[in-house]
Scaffold this active site. Structure first.
Site, mmCIF file in Angstrom:
data_model
loop_
_atom_site.group_PDB
_atom_site.id
_atom_site.type_symbol
_atom_site.label_atom_id
_atom_site.label_comp_id
_atom_site.label_asym_id
_atom_site.label_seq_id
_atom_site.Cartn_x
_atom_site.Cartn_y
_atom_site.Cartn_z
ATOM 1 N N SER A 226 31.037 54.641 74.340
ATOM 2 C CA SER A 226 31.400 55.462 73.193
ATOM 3 C C SER A 226 32.833 55.210 72.756
ATOM 4 C CB SER A 226 31.240 56.944 73.543
ATOM 5 O OG SER A 226 31.693 57.752 72.473
ATOM 6 N N GLU B 241 40.612 37.963 69.571
ATOM 7 C CA GLU B 241 40.410 36.793 70.419
ATOM 8 C C GLU B 241 39.891 37.194 71.801
ATOM 9 O OE1 GLU B 241 43.051 32.885 71.200
ATOM 10 O OE2 GLU B 241 44.032 34.772 71.752
ATOM 11 N N ARG C 139 45.056 38.975 68.764
ATOM 12 C CA ARG C 139 44.828 38.756 70.195
ATOM 13 C C ARG C 139 43.673 39.618 70.704
ATOM 14 N NH1 ARG C 139 47.927 35.550 68.859
ATOM 15 N NH2 ARG C 139 46.413 33.944 69.056
#
Length: 147
Positions: free
Chosen positions: A114, A91, A88
């Site tokens: 960073s 995605e 996920r």
């Protein structure tokens, strides 16, 4: 996905002791996500932190070096993740990565966030329609320099 023997050992000892990453984080004075990253070989403990952790987990000092040696970070499998929860996040970056990049650069200029001067927190947000996962990332902005 296979994990190093040290990761498996730490996770087994944590489970046997009935501890959570949050429990260990309180003991060490560190965030639960950072503690989990240590278990997975992505962070470096101080000597004192390693000693406390090993004592808490009932493990010997022969495991101290693996906890206190700087790791090769980001060394997980370089393929698309298959674990549904991790996928996920992949995605999310596929869908929102470029929009996030553009918004960050509109606000800060040309640079990066960073992952070294960085914190990440995971919180549970109760909701009558189903509990929510809240992930907050805070990283220092690093502008690209011109020369």
């Amino acid at each position: 996905m296979s994990f190093p023997e040290s990761t498996q050992l730490l996770l087994k000892a944590k489970k046997e002791k009935g501890l959570t990453f949050a429990d260990i984080g309180i003991l060490l004075g560190l965030d639960e996500v950072w503690v989990a990253s240590l278990f997975y070989g992505q962070s470096t403990a101080s000597d004192e932190e390693a000693d406390k952790l090993l004592t808490t987990l009932g493990l010997g000092t022969e495991h101290k070096e693996i906890l206190t040696t700087p790791p090769v970070k980001g060394s997980l499998d370089p393929v698309i993740p298959t674990d549904p929860l991790i996928y996920r996040f992949y995605e999310i970056m596929q869908v929102y990565g470029m929009p996030m990049k553009d918004v960050i650069q509109e606000k800060f200029g040309d640079g990066i966030m960073s992952a070294i001067d960085f914190t990440i927190n995971v919180d549970k947000v109760e909701d009558p329609k189903g509990d929510r996962v809240k992930v907050s990332m805070c990283g220092k902005f690093l502008p690209y320099k011109k020369w």
